[in-house]
Design a protein around this motif. Structure first.
Motif, PDB file in Angstrom:
ATOM      1  N   THR A   1       8.650  17.355   1.591  1.00  0.00           N
ATOM      2  CA  THR A   1       9.113  15.971   1.352  1.00  0.00           C
ATOM      3  C   THR A   1       8.553  15.438   0.038  1.00  0.00           C
ATOM      4  O   THR A   1       9.258  14.777  -0.739  1.00  0.00           O
ATOM      5  N   ALA A   2       7.253  15.722  -0.219  1.00  0.00           N
ATOM      6  CA  ALA A   2       6.623  15.270  -1.459  1.00  0.00           C
ATOM      7  C   ALA A   2       7.293  15.896  -2.673  1.00  0.00           C
ATOM      8  O   ALA A   2       7.515  15.227  -3.698  1.00  0.00           O
ATOM      9  N   ILE A   3       7.640  17.177  -2.586  1.00  0.00           N
ATOM     10  CA  ILE A   3       8.302  17.874  -3.698  1.00  0.00           C
ATOM     11  C   ILE A   3       9.685  17.280  -3.959  1.00  0.00           C
ATOM     12  O   ILE A   3      10.071  17.032  -5.110  1.00  0.00           O
ATOM     13  N   ILE A   4      10.421  17.041  -2.889  1.00  0.00           N
ATOM     14  CA  ILE A   4      11.770  16.470  -3.026  1.00  0.00           C
ATOM     15  C   ILE A   4      11.694  15.078  -3.657  1.00  0.00           C
ATOM     16  O   ILE A   4      12.499  14.719  -4.527  1.00  0.00           O
ATOM     17  N   ASP A   5      10.722  14.265  -3.226  1.00  0.00           N
ATOM     18  CA  ASP A   5      10.536  12.927  -3.813  1.00  0.00           C
ATOM     19  C   ASP A   5      10.221  13.028  -5.304  1.00  0.00           C
ATOM     20  O   ASP A   5      10.744  12.256  -6.115  1.00  0.00           O
ATOM     21  N   ALA A   6       9.359  13.980  -5.661  1.00  0.00           N
ATOM     22  CA  ALA A   6       8.983  14.156  -7.067  1.00  0.00           C
ATOM     23  C   ALA A   6      10.188  14.530  -7.919  1.00  0.00           C
ATOM     24  O   ALA A   6      10.370  14.026  -9.035  1.00  0.00           O
ATOM     25  N   MET A   7      11.051  15.392  -7.385  1.00  0.00           N
ATOM     26  CA  MET A   7      12.258  15.778  -8.128  1.00  0.00           C
ATOM     27  C   MET A   7      13.255  14.625  -8.175  1.00  0.00           C
ATOM     28  O   MET A   7      13.948  14.419  -9.175  1.00  0.00           O
ATOM     29  N   ARG A   8      13.327  13.856  -7.105  1.00  0.00           N
ATOM     30  CA  ARG A   8      14.262  12.721  -7.051  1.00  0.00           C
ATOM     31  C   ARG A   8      13.903  11.648  -8.078  1.00  0.00           C
ATOM     32  O   ARG A   8      14.779  11.021  -8.679  1.00  0.00           O
ATOM     33  N   PHE A   9      12.606  11.428  -8.303  1.00  0.00           N
ATOM     34  CA  PHE A   9      12.155  10.422  -9.262  1.00  0.00           C
ATOM     35  C   PHE A   9      11.957  10.993 -10.667  1.00  0.00           C
ATOM     36  O   PHE A   9      11.472  10.286 -11.552  1.00  0.00           O
ATOM     37  N   GLY A  10      12.339  12.253 -10.869  1.00  0.00           N
ATOM     38  CA  GLY A  10      12.254  12.837 -12.202  1.00  0.00           C
ATOM     39  C   GLY A  10      10.857  13.210 -12.637  1.00  0.00           C
ATOM     40  O   GLY A  10      10.610  13.423 -13.833  1.00  0.00           O
TER      41      GLY A  10
ATOM     42  N   LYS B   1       0.824  -1.205   0.000  1.00  0.00           N
ATOM     43  CA  LYS B   1       0.000   0.000   0.000  1.00  0.00           C
ATOM     44  C   LYS B   1       0.861   1.259   0.000  1.00  0.00           C
ATOM     45  O   LYS B   1       0.577   2.225  -0.734  1.00  0.00           O
ATOM     46  N   GLU B   2       1.923   1.277   0.796  1.00  0.00           N
ATOM     47  CA  GLU B   2       2.759   2.467   0.893  1.00  0.00           C
ATOM     48  C   GLU B   2       3.379   2.819  -0.458  1.00  0.00           C
ATOM     49  O   GLU B   2       3.529   4.000  -0.802  1.00  0.00           O
ATOM     50  N   HIS B   3       3.724   1.786  -1.231  1.00  0.00           N
ATOM     51  CA  HIS B   3       4.335   1.994  -2.546  1.00  0.00           C
ATOM     52  C   HIS B   3       3.344   2.679  -3.489  1.00  0.00           C
ATOM     53  O   HIS B   3       3.696   3.643  -4.184  1.00  0.00           O
ATOM     54  N   VAL B   4       2.106   2.188  -3.516  1.00  0.00           N
ATOM     55  CA  VAL B   4       1.090   2.771  -4.392  1.00  0.00           C
ATOM     56  C   VAL B   4       0.695   4.159  -3.889  1.00  0.00           C
ATOM     57  O   VAL B   4       0.501   5.086  -4.690  1.00  0.00           O
ATOM     58  N   ASP B   5       0.579   4.323  -2.566  1.00  0.00           N
ATOM     59  CA  ASP B   5       0.258   5.638  -1.997  1.00  0.00           C
ATOM     60  C   ASP B   5       1.241   6.698  -2.486  1.00  0.00           C
ATOM     61  O   ASP B   5       0.850   7.803  -2.899  1.00  0.00           O
ATOM     62  N   SER B   6       2.513   6.362  -2.424  1.00  0.00           N
ATOM     63  CA  SER B   6       3.559   7.304  -2.811  1.00  0.00           C
ATOM     64  C   SER B   6       3.442   7.686  -4.284  1.00  0.00           C
ATOM     65  O   SER B   6       3.568   8.864  -4.637  1.00  0.00           O
ATOM     66  N   ARG B   7       3.179   6.702  -5.146  1.00  0.00           N
ATOM     67  CA  ARG B   7       3.099   6.979  -6.578  1.00  0.00           C
ATOM     68  C   ARG B   7       1.876   7.809  -6.918  1.00  0.00           C
ATOM     69  O   ARG B   7       1.920   8.676  -7.797  1.00  0.00           O
ATOM     70  N   VAL B   8       0.772   7.543  -6.249  1.00  0.00           N
ATOM     71  CA  VAL B   8      -0.425   8.352  -6.471  1.00  0.00           C
ATOM     72  C   VAL B   8      -0.148   9.810  -6.118  1.00  0.00           C
ATOM     73  O   VAL B   8      -0.529  10.734  -6.858  1.00  0.00           O
ATOM     74  N   ARG B   9       0.531  10.034  -5.007  1.00  0.00           N
ATOM     75  CA  ARG B   9       0.851  11.406  -4.601  1.00  0.00           C
ATOM     76  C   ARG B   9       1.780  12.081  -5.600  1.00  0.00           C
ATOM     77  O   ARG B   9       1.616  13.260  -5.925  1.00  0.00           O
ATOM     78  N   LEU B  10       2.778  11.329  -6.095  1.00  0.00           N
ATOM     79  CA  LEU B  10       3.716  11.900  -7.057  1.00  0.00           C
ATOM     80  C   LEU B  10       3.007  12.335  -8.337  1.00  0.00           C
ATOM     81  O   LEU B  10       3.252  13.421  -8.870  1.00  0.00           O
ATOM     82  N   ILE B  11       2.141  11.460  -8.849  1.00  0.00           N
ATOM     83  CA  ILE B  11       1.437  11.791 -10.097  1.00  0.00           C
ATOM     84  C   ILE B  11       0.442  12.925  -9.862  1.00  0.00           C
ATOM     85  O   ILE B  11       0.266  13.811 -10.711  1.00  0.00           O
ATOM     86  N   ALA B  12      -0.215  12.912  -8.697  1.00  0.00           N
ATOM     87  CA  ALA B  12      -1.143  13.998  -8.369  1.00  0.00           C
ATOM     88  C   ALA B  12      -0.399  15.330  -8.290  1.00  0.00           C
ATOM     89  O   ALA B  12      -0.892  16.364  -8.765  1.00  0.00           O
ATOM     90  N   LEU B  13       0.800  15.308  -7.719  1.00  0.00           N
ATOM     91  CA  LEU B  13       1.604  16.523  -7.619  1.00  0.00           C
ATOM     92  C   LEU B  13       2.012  17.013  -9.008  1.00  0.00           C
ATOM     93  O   LEU B  13       1.945  18.212  -9.305  1.00  0.00           O
ATOM     94  N   ALA B  14       2.447  16.067  -9.871  1.00  0.00           N
ATOM     95  CA  ALA B  14       2.839  16.439 -11.225  1.00  0.00           C
ATOM     96  C   ALA B  14       1.656  17.030 -11.988  1.00  0.00           C
ATOM     97  O   ALA B  14       1.791  18.039 -12.688  1.00  0.00           O
ATOM     98  N   LYS B  15       0.503  16.416 -11.842  1.00  0.00           N
ATOM     99  CA  LYS B  15      -0.704  16.912 -12.503  1.00  0.00           C
ATOM    100  C   LYS B  15      -1.060  18.314 -12.006  1.00  0.00           C
ATOM    101  O   LYS B  15      -1.404  19.203 -12.790  1.00  0.00           O
ATOM    102  N   PHE B  16      -0.954  18.504 -10.719  1.00  0.00           N
ATOM    103  CA  PHE B  16      -1.316  19.783 -10.113  1.00  0.00           C
ATOM    104  C   PHE B  16      -0.363  20.890 -10.571  1.00  0.00           C
ATOM    105  O   PHE B  16      -0.783  22.014 -10.871  1.00  0.00           O
ATOM    106  N   CYS B  17       0.934  20.567 -10.634  1.00  0.00           N
ATOM    107  CA  CYS B  17       1.944  21.571 -10.962  1.00  0.00           C
ATOM    108  C   CYS B  17       2.091  21.789 -12.473  1.00  0.00           C
ATOM    109  O   CYS B  17       2.768  22.730 -12.899  1.00  0.00           O
TER     110      CYS B  17
END
Length: 429
Positions: A359-368, A319-335
């Motif tokens: 933390t979410a922003i840093i993760d998004a930049m770390r994963f490109g 669950k944690e893995h999918v949670d993180s990816r959903v947040r990353l894509i949601a952040l990318a969509k939002f920005c």
């Protein structure tokens, strides 16, 4: 299992062979048959050539003689010292009619399969390669002889692993063979040639479907996930043009693809959801979860999780893995829609606390997922690039407005240029 479409009787085919060879060559062919039959008698420790076989050779019935030779040549096939015998036998097979070749190759493959041991793999490997290459490249017999005969219980791969791979004992189950045989040489051949082969053989959709599924199953057992997914997608795509009632057959494979995409999100996930066999599952929780993941829709994602709390355990995903990816894509969509975004807007859009935004922003930049600079003083980020490949209805609406605006601007520019041109013409006159 091979389809035998004999257009003439065996005797008629033999007479056609005689006419094709000519008198001198046919006499030579009969002599070679006699030599081949004698070698089989010697290898099998028989006292003499059976009378009926002797009669077949003397009465110019090469097909019957070859049938006996092939059926009794097992020990010769597996011995490297008898390569001359095997080459001569294959030469005789190549002179047969298409209908005869189907029967003889089928018998040859079955005997080869039964003779397989670690000690004779190299000899049988060469023989099977010669049989395959002997057949015309456009002949459907290539598929029938080398694939279809061995489909049950992975036996097709059992055969082909030994055309391109390493030895194993014949009493080892195919699943054990697949698990212990690390070679991917066969699949390098498949990846390079399969589409061309299937076109040349004019393979039906059903045959393609069987082959794709077989390869996907084998690769899954061998834990080659990328290849397994590739051929499972090919299998599922063969159902895109079938009636709705026929899609049920592909449902298990479609569910497996959804699960794989939830585990390892990739760029083909959107394409996956557009396949007919997958779309039939749109009311299932796993489909809705993947759809929410691709869109970065945290609201729908949370709803699916609430409605089916055991979905992660059922699918075998974290669950944690999918949670993180959903947040990353949601952040990318939002920005993707704004060059400057505040921490407060991000927290609200992602349904997280202000403290978790950085933390979410840093993760998004770390994963490109995005590139941005963080302004900690003003609690904002300045977005320079966003990797968001989903294009939804609202995006089409925005694009339509932009295109209309550009179109109107171009029309206005053309009007201005026409007016300037008209004035210049007046001045010149």
């Amino acid at each position: 299992r091979l389809t035998m479409m004999a257009s003439t009787s065996v005797d008629e085919a033999d007479r056609m062979q005689q006419q094709q060879l000519g008198k001198t060559d046919f006499v030579k062919s009969v002599r070679q048959l006699h030599v081949l039959a004698g070698a089989v008698v010697e290898a099998s420790c028989q006292e003499s050539l059976p009378a009926d076989v002797e009669k077949c050779i003397k009465s110019n019935r090469p097909f019957d003689a070859l049938t006996w030779i092939v059926s009794n040549s097992g020990s010769l096939m597996s011995d490297e010292g008898h390569e001359t015998f095997l080459n001569a036998m294959l030469l005789q097979l190549s002179l047969c009619s298409q209908s005869q070749l189907v029967q003889l190759v089928s018998a040859l493959l079955k005997i080869t399969h039964s003779q397989l041991t670690p000690e004779n793999t190299d000899a049988l490997t060469r023989l099977l390669g010669k049989v395959f290459n002997m057949l015309p490249t456009t002949s459907p017999l290539r598929y029938d002889a080398l694939f279809q005969t061995y489909f049950d219980e992975f036996e097709f791969l059992f055969l082909f692993f030994h055309v391109y791979s390493y030895p194993t004992k014949p009493d080892v189950s195919c699943t054990q063979l697949i698990q212990t045989n690390p070679s991917q040489d066969f699949f390098h051949q498949i990846n390079s040639n399969l589409d061309g082969w299937l076109n040349e053989w004019k393979a039906s959709v059903e045959k393609k479907r069987q082959l794709y599924k077989q390869i996907a199953d084998i690769q899954k057992v061998q834990q080659h996930e990328a290849l397994a997914k590739k051929y499972l997608i090919k299998y599922v795509q063969t159902f895109d043009q079938v009636p709705a009632k026929a899609l049920t057959e592909a449902a298990p494979a479609a569910r497996e693809l959804i699960t794989q995409s939830l585990k390892t999100f990739s760029s083909d996930a959107m394409e996956l959801l557009n396949m007919q066999a997958v779309k039939q599952l749109q009311n299932e929780h796993s489909y809705r979860m993947l759809h929410a993941l691709i869109r970065g829709d945290t609201g729908v994602y949370q709803q699916v999780c609430t409605e089916n709390p055991s979905i992660f355990a059922d699918l075998g995903i974290e669950k944690e893995h999918v949670d993180s990816r959903v947040r990353l894509i949601a952040l990318a969509k939002f920005c993707a829609k704004k060059a400057e975004v505040s921490f407060e807007e991000i927290a609200k859009g992602l349904a997280i606390s202000i403290d978790g935004v950085e933390t979410a922003i840093i993760d998004a930049m770390r994963f490109g997922v995005m590139e941005a600079t963080i302004d900690q003083v003003n609690q904002t980020i300045h977005v320079t690039r966003v990797a968001y490949d989903s294009f939804e209805q609202e995006d089409w609406t925005t694009l339509e407005k932009q295109l209309k605006g550009w179109h109107e601007s171009i029309i206005q520019v053309r009007k201005t240029l026409d007016q300037v041109k008209l004035k210049m013409n007046r001045v010149s006159t």
